[in-house]
Design an enzyme around this catalytic site. Structure first.
Site, PDB file in Angstrom:
ATOM      1  N   SER A  82       8.093 -17.584 -16.265  1.00 39.82           N
ATOM      2  CA  SER A  82       7.274 -18.753 -16.620  1.00 39.82           C
ATOM      3  C   SER A  82       7.743 -19.925 -15.757  1.00 39.82           C
ATOM      4  O   SER A  82       8.906 -19.949 -15.316  1.00 39.82           O
ATOM      5  CB  SER A  82       7.501 -19.104 -18.091  1.00 39.82           C
ATOM      6  OG  SER A  82       6.992 -20.389 -18.390  1.00 39.82           O
ATOM      7  N   TYR A  99      12.536 -21.997 -25.496  1.00 34.37           N
ATOM      8  CA  TYR A  99      11.683 -21.192 -24.606  1.00 34.37           C
ATOM      9  C   TYR A  99      12.183 -21.315 -23.160  1.00 34.37           C
ATOM     10  O   TYR A  99      12.351 -20.309 -22.460  1.00 34.37           O
ATOM     11  CB  TYR A  99      10.227 -21.650 -24.723  1.00 34.37           C
ATOM     12  CG  TYR A  99       9.245 -20.807 -23.924  1.00 34.37           C
ATOM     13  CD1 TYR A  99       8.919 -19.514 -24.329  1.00 34.37           C
ATOM     14  CD2 TYR A  99       8.640 -21.303 -22.769  1.00 34.37           C
ATOM     15  CE1 TYR A  99       8.010 -18.739 -23.603  1.00 34.37           C
ATOM     16  CE2 TYR A  99       7.735 -20.532 -22.035  1.00 34.37           C
ATOM     17  CZ  TYR A  99       7.417 -19.255 -22.450  1.00 34.37           C
ATOM     18  OH  TYR A  99       6.528 -18.489 -21.725  1.00 34.37           O
TER      19      TYR A  99
HETATM   20  N1  LIG Z   1       0.430 -17.967 -21.963  1.00 37.01           N
HETATM   21  C1  LIG Z   1       1.116 -18.748 -21.110  1.00 37.01           C
HETATM   22  O1  LIG Z   1       0.817 -19.932 -20.891  1.00 37.01           O
HETATM   23  C2  LIG Z   1       2.283 -18.172 -20.355  1.00 37.01           C
HETATM   24  C3  LIG Z   1       2.820 -18.927 -19.282  1.00 37.01           C
HETATM   25  C4  LIG Z   1       3.913 -18.420 -18.596  1.00 37.01           C
HETATM   26  C5  LIG Z   1       4.449 -17.209 -18.947  1.00 37.01           C
HETATM   27  N2  LIG Z   1       3.912 -16.507 -19.978  1.00 37.01           N
HETATM   28  C6  LIG Z   1       4.540 -15.243 -20.326  1.00 37.01           C
HETATM   29  O2  LIG Z   1       3.590 -14.213 -20.185  1.00 37.01           O
HETATM   30  C7  LIG Z   1       3.951 -13.120 -21.042  1.00 37.01           C
HETATM   31  C8  LIG Z   1       2.728 -12.673 -21.828  1.00 37.01           C
HETATM   32  O3  LIG Z   1       2.366 -13.706 -22.733  1.00 37.01           O
HETATM   33  P1  LIG Z   1       0.871 -13.997 -23.194  1.00 37.01           P
HETATM   34  O4  LIG Z   1       0.577 -15.389 -22.838  1.00 37.01           O
HETATM   35  O5  LIG Z   1      -0.024 -12.923 -22.732  1.00 37.01           O
HETATM   36  O6  LIG Z   1       1.068 -13.956 -24.770  1.00 37.01           O
HETATM   37  P2  LIG Z   1       0.363 -13.113 -25.938  1.00 37.01           P
HETATM   38  O7  LIG Z   1      -1.110 -13.110 -25.767  1.00 37.01           O
HETATM   39  O8  LIG Z   1       0.916 -13.652 -27.215  1.00 37.01           O
HETATM   40  O9  LIG Z   1       0.914 -11.644 -25.686  1.00 37.01           O
HETATM   41  C9  LIG Z   1       2.285 -11.369 -25.859  1.00 37.01           C
HETATM   42  C10 LIG Z   1       2.474  -9.857 -25.803  1.00 37.01           C
HETATM   43  O10 LIG Z   1       3.869  -9.604 -26.017  1.00 37.01           O
HETATM   44  C11 LIG Z   1       3.983  -8.615 -27.033  1.00 37.01           C
HETATM   45  N3  LIG Z   1       5.226  -8.760 -27.777  1.00 37.01           N
HETATM   46  C12 LIG Z   1       5.715  -9.857 -28.399  1.00 37.01           C
HETATM   47  N4  LIG Z   1       6.877  -9.568 -29.012  1.00 37.01           N
HETATM   48  C13 LIG Z   1       7.135  -8.270 -28.749  1.00 37.01           C
HETATM   49  C14 LIG Z   1       8.173  -7.370 -29.095  1.00 37.01           C
HETATM   50  N5  LIG Z   1       9.217  -7.747 -29.855  1.00 37.01           N
HETATM   51  N6  LIG Z   1       8.115  -6.100 -28.647  1.00 37.01           N
HETATM   52  C15 LIG Z   1       7.068  -5.684 -27.890  1.00 37.01           C
HETATM   53  N7  LIG Z   1       6.052  -6.474 -27.533  1.00 37.01           N
HETATM   54  C16 LIG Z   1       6.082  -7.742 -27.970  1.00 37.01           C
HETATM   55  C17 LIG Z   1       2.748  -8.800 -27.908  1.00 37.01           C
HETATM   56  O11 LIG Z   1       2.393  -7.590 -28.525  1.00 37.01           O
HETATM   57  P3  LIG Z   1       2.682  -7.207 -30.059  1.00 37.01           P
HETATM   58  O12 LIG Z   1       2.552  -8.444 -30.878  1.00 37.01           O
HETATM   59  O13 LIG Z   1       1.678  -6.166 -30.317  1.00 37.01           O
HETATM   60  O14 LIG Z   1       4.065  -6.661 -30.043  1.00 37.01           O
HETATM   61  C18 LIG Z   1       1.684  -9.137 -26.869  1.00 37.01           C
HETATM   62  O15 LIG Z   1       1.121  -7.969 -26.316  1.00 37.01           O
HETATM   63  C19 LIG Z   1       5.109 -13.635 -21.898  1.00 37.01           C
HETATM   64  O16 LIG Z   1       6.332 -13.187 -21.366  1.00 37.01           O
HETATM   65  C20 LIG Z   1       4.993 -15.147 -21.771  1.00 37.01           C
HETATM   66  O17 LIG Z   1       6.214 -15.805 -21.991  1.00 37.01           O
HETATM   67  C21 LIG Z   1       2.837 -16.947 -20.677  1.00 37.01           C
END
Ligand SMILES: NC(=O)c1ccc[n+]([C@@H]2O[C@H](COP(=O)([O-])OP(=O)(O)OC[C@H]3O[C@@H](n4cnc5c(N)ncnc54)[C@H](OP(=O)(O)O)[C@@H]3O)[C@@H](O)[C@H]2O)c1
Length: 248
Positions: A144, A157
């Site tokens: 991130s 975070y």
């Molecule tokens: N959205 C943003 O603005 C942003 C920006 C920079 C980086 N990121 C990073 O991108 C990645 C994906 O995030 P997203 O934005 O797509 O969020 P999201 O829509 O909330 O998806 C998060 C995913 O992580 C899984 N997850 C969470 N806890 C878990 C666990 N203990 N074991 C296995 N799976 C788990 C969730 O699946 P389950 O709940 O089914 O387990 C879900 O598939 C993350 O690492 C986040 O930090 C996001």
């Protein structure tokens, strides 16, 4: 160009958001996918849509992550690309009111989940390289922009993501000349359910998961992918230079 077709790709956190978008795009490019997450039902739906193999995994459990690798190897014999994407976020709060239990959980997922996944990927890829089943492997850690600068109200975070960056940079050094390259991805805001608990004020301006996933996949298709990929929306600024280092 490095074709994704028939590459075996393992993805964590593929039940929704960026992980789901990556799965859909990689499936369209002909990858063989093993996808994971905790929510079996959501994962099944993504798997049905993409012909992926779903594995229920909590990335904070070493045994679950080891089983994910085992399923991929037993089904396909090797892993080409492993994407550590599973992640959690916490709504903005000053450090005095930080919920420490939730901060532990956040670090377990964002840091330890990435460590367990990377370690399994390295073990499998090294074995497959020495058995001449594959020539090279790639680990992609979704970090991130919060790994690149501190942010008020985001201490836990940002700490988890700074740590994930330190881990990512270190294994890259450790794996020099191993045939395994390590890509760190540093996106800015993406419109996903990460923010379901409390949406940031500028959420409406965030990038779509599909546009971010497309850029990540395009990087992986390069002969020499950038080892650091900073993905921010137009007009967003960061106090860092976008490095264009190449994989070795
Ligand atoms: N959205 C943003 O603005 C942003 C920006 C920079 C980086 N990121 C990073 O991108 C990645 C994906 O995030 P997203 O934005 O797509 O969020 P999201 O829509 O909330 O998806 C998060 C995913 O992580 C899984 N997850 C969470 N806890 C878990 C666990 N203990 N074991 C296995 N799976 C788990 C969730 O699946 P389950 O709940 O089914 O387990 C879900 O598939 C993350 O690492 C986040 O930090 C996001």
């Amino acid at each position: 160009m490095n074709s994704i077709k028939n590459k075996v790709v393992v993805i964590t956190g593929a039940s929704r958001g960026l992980g789901k978008a990556l799965t859909v795009i990689l499936a369209a490019r002909g990858a063989k996918l093993v996808i994971s997450g905790r929510s079996a039902k959501d994962l099944e739906e993504v798997a049905k849509e993409t012909n992926a193999i779903p594995v229920t995994v909590d990335v904070t459990k070493e045994g679950d992550v080891a089983n994910l690798a085992k399923v991929a190897i037993s089904k396909f014999g090797h892993i080409n690309i492993w994407i550590n994407n599973a992640g959690l976020w916490l709504p903005k709060a000053p450090v005095e009111s930080l919920n420490i239990k939730r901060a532990h959980e956040l670090i377990e997922v964002n840091l330890f989940g990435t460590m367990y996944g990377s370690r399994e990927a390295i073990i499998c890829m090294k074995e497959s390289i020495s058995a001449k089943k594959i020539k090279k492997g790639m680990i992609v850690n979704i970090v991130s922009t919060s790994a690149l600068q501190g942010r008020a109200g985001q201490s836990a975070y940002a700490a988890s993501k700074h740590a994930a960056k330190g881990f990512t940079d270190s294994i890259r050094e450790e794996l020099l000349a191993s045939g395994i390259s390590v890509v760190g991805v540093y996106p800015g805001g993406i419109k996903t359910s990460l923010f379901d608990e409390k949406k940031p004020e500028d959420f409406k301006d965030f990038m779509t998961p599909e546009s971010v996933a497309e850029k990540i996949v395009q990087n992986l298709e390069k002969d020499q992918p950038d080892i650091e990929q900073v993905l921010i929306r137009p007009g967003q600024t960061l106090n860092i230079a976008n490095k264009a280092n190449k994989t070795k």
